[in-house]
Design a protein around this motif. Sequence first.
Motif, mmCIF file in Angstrom:
data_model
loop_
_atom_site.group_PDB
_atom_site.id
_atom_site.type_symbol
_atom_site.label_atom_id
_atom_site.label_comp_id
_atom_site.label_asym_id
_atom_site.label_seq_id
_atom_site.Cartn_x
_atom_site.Cartn_y
_atom_site.Cartn_z
ATOM 1 N N PRO A 111 0.839 -1.210 0.000
ATOM 2 C CA PRO A 111 0.000 0.000 0.000
ATOM 3 C C PRO A 111 0.872 1.258 0.000
ATOM 4 O O PRO A 111 1.902 1.321 0.675
ATOM 5 C CB PRO A 111 -0.795 -0.124 1.309
ATOM 6 C CG PRO A 111 -0.798 -1.579 1.616
ATOM 7 C CD PRO A 111 0.513 -2.113 1.122
ATOM 8 N N GLY A 112 0.457 2.249 -0.787
ATOM 9 C CA GLY A 112 1.179 3.508 -0.837
ATOM 10 C C GLY A 112 2.460 3.475 -1.648
ATOM 11 O O GLY A 112 3.295 4.381 -1.530
ATOM 12 N N ALA B 56 -5.482 -0.517 -7.857
ATOM 13 C CA ALA B 56 -4.806 0.770 -8.011
ATOM 14 C C ALA B 56 -5.023 1.627 -6.770
ATOM 15 O O ALA B 56 -4.093 2.286 -6.275
ATOM 16 C CB ALA B 56 -5.321 1.485 -9.258
ATOM 17 N N HIS B 57 -6.249 1.619 -6.256
ATOM 18 C CA HIS B 57 -6.551 2.362 -5.035
ATOM 19 C C HIS B 57 -5.689 1.863 -3.875
ATOM 20 O O HIS B 57 -5.179 2.663 -3.066
ATOM 21 C CB HIS B 57 -8.041 2.208 -4.703
ATOM 22 C CG HIS B 57 -8.510 3.047 -3.560
ATOM 23 N ND1 HIS B 57 -8.379 2.644 -2.241
ATOM 24 C CD2 HIS B 57 -9.108 4.273 -3.519
ATOM 25 C CE1 HIS B 57 -8.884 3.582 -1.443
ATOM 26 N NE2 HIS B 57 -9.325 4.582 -2.190
ATOM 27 N N HIS B 58 -5.477 0.570 -3.810
ATOM 28 C CA HIS B 58 -4.706 -0.034 -2.723
ATOM 29 C C HIS B 58 -3.237 0.390 -2.768
ATOM 30 O O HIS B 58 -2.630 0.677 -1.710
ATOM 31 C CB HIS B 58 -4.813 -1.554 -2.806
ATOM 32 C CG HIS B 58 -4.022 -2.288 -1.769
ATOM 33 N ND1 HIS B 58 -4.360 -2.307 -0.438
ATOM 34 C CD2 HIS B 58 -2.876 -3.036 -1.874
ATOM 35 C CE1 HIS B 58 -3.491 -3.036 0.242
ATOM 36 N NE2 HIS B 58 -2.574 -3.483 -0.607
ATOM 37 N N ALA C 65 -14.956 2.129 -6.023
ATOM 38 C CA ALA C 65 -13.656 1.589 -5.624
ATOM 39 C C ALA C 65 -12.959 2.466 -4.595
ATOM 40 O O ALA C 65 -11.865 2.118 -4.126
ATOM 41 C CB ALA C 65 -12.764 1.432 -6.852
ATOM 42 N N GLY C 66 -13.563 3.606 -4.249
ATOM 43 C CA GLY C 66 -13.009 4.460 -3.211
ATOM 44 C C GLY C 66 -12.380 5.748 -3.685
ATOM 45 O O GLY C 66 -11.866 6.526 -2.876
ATOM 46 N N VAL D 28 -9.656 10.701 -14.854
ATOM 47 C CA VAL D 28 -8.755 10.975 -13.731
ATOM 48 C C VAL D 28 -9.540 10.875 -12.423
ATOM 49 O O VAL D 28 -10.683 11.328 -12.342
ATOM 50 C CB VAL D 28 -8.132 12.383 -13.824
ATOM 51 C CG1 VAL D 28 -7.126 12.591 -12.706
ATOM 52 C CG2 VAL D 28 -7.472 12.589 -15.179
ATOM 53 N N ALA D 29 -8.925 10.282 -11.411
ATOM 54 C CA ALA D 29 -9.554 10.204 -10.094
ATOM 55 C C ALA D 29 -8.455 10.187 -9.031
ATOM 56 O O ALA D 29 -7.303 9.842 -9.314
ATOM 57 C CB ALA D 29 -10.417 8.952 -9.973
ATOM 58 N N GLU D 30 -8.821 10.557 -7.798
ATOM 59 C CA GLU D 30 -7.843 10.642 -6.716
ATOM 60 C C GLU D 30 -8.209 9.690 -5.573
ATOM 61 O O GLU D 30 -9.378 9.432 -5.312
ATOM 62 C CB GLU D 30 -7.803 12.077 -6.154
ATOM 63 C CG GLU D 30 -7.375 13.125 -7.151
ATOM 64 C CD GLU D 30 -7.446 14.513 -6.562
ATOM 65 O OE1 GLU D 30 -7.494 14.646 -5.306
ATOM 66 O OE2 GLU D 30 -7.450 15.484 -7.342
#
Length: 298
Positions: free
Chosen positions: A151-152, A176-178, A227-228, A293-295
């Motif tokens: 993560p990160g 990808a979020h993870h 997905a967050g 695009v997303a954050e």
Amino acid sequence: MTTQQRLSVWHDVLAIGRSIRIAMSSPDSRAKRAYEIFPPSTWTALNNHSSYLNFGYWRDEADTLDDACQALAEKLADAAGFQEGDRILDAGFGYGDQDFMWLKRHNPAKIVGLNVTPTHVRIAQAKAHERGLGDRLIFQEGSATAMTFEPGSFDRVVALESALHFRTRDEFFRQAHHILRPGGVLATADVVPLNVDKDGRRDLFSTSVPEENLYDGNEYVARLRAAGFVHAQLTSIRTHVFEPWCRWAERKLDDPAFKQSTTWGYRRWLHRELADDTRMRQKFADLDYVIVVAEKPM
């Protein structure tokens, strides 16, 4: 028959066999096999000097496909907000052309590329080694839906005209979020149906696009949120993609160098698709080309 002609026929025979194997293979391996139908020289024959594998972002009629592909890669980098020192994951990198360009223009700390096609990985690795960039451009065989990074691990995750093939795109979003840091960015250049209810919407990409990925732009954004991700934005650039690509391909069909660099079967398929407006252009009429695009929340 010349040696070149015999090789062309042999490659076409192999392509037919590979196409049959794609239809019979498991859904998880279809994208990988699709890019192995033709040899690398055929896949990149529409280019003049690069090995990009995308439709391109066409800003001017004077553009070449090489120019347009590079412009699309840079448009994706701008959307993702690349910064010096970033850690970037490129999911489905093709032959890696965009990664070399991004490294030069944006000076990230490193770019890790994942790709399921062994030939793509070997070629990209060889180029990185030849240029002494193997410590900053790390190309490896792997799936964007089976990532094992901590993560990160990354500041940006990008997918340049590849996420439509992932089984599934939803799983890619979750992973990808993870692996993104808080505040990190996911950005894609992707193809989606304009009308998910229209029959035949799979025609262009056949079995290399999972059925689960066939949803429109509104649903795309909704699934990113599920997905967050936050601040998801989708921009259509289809008028700068499909039709200009068709015009470029039509001109290429009469280019002697193109005829020498590709196989008879590929030329015949491309000519058939472009010669009749009811074929490829009709397929493109049912598709949208989007930058998304997303954050990840802080």
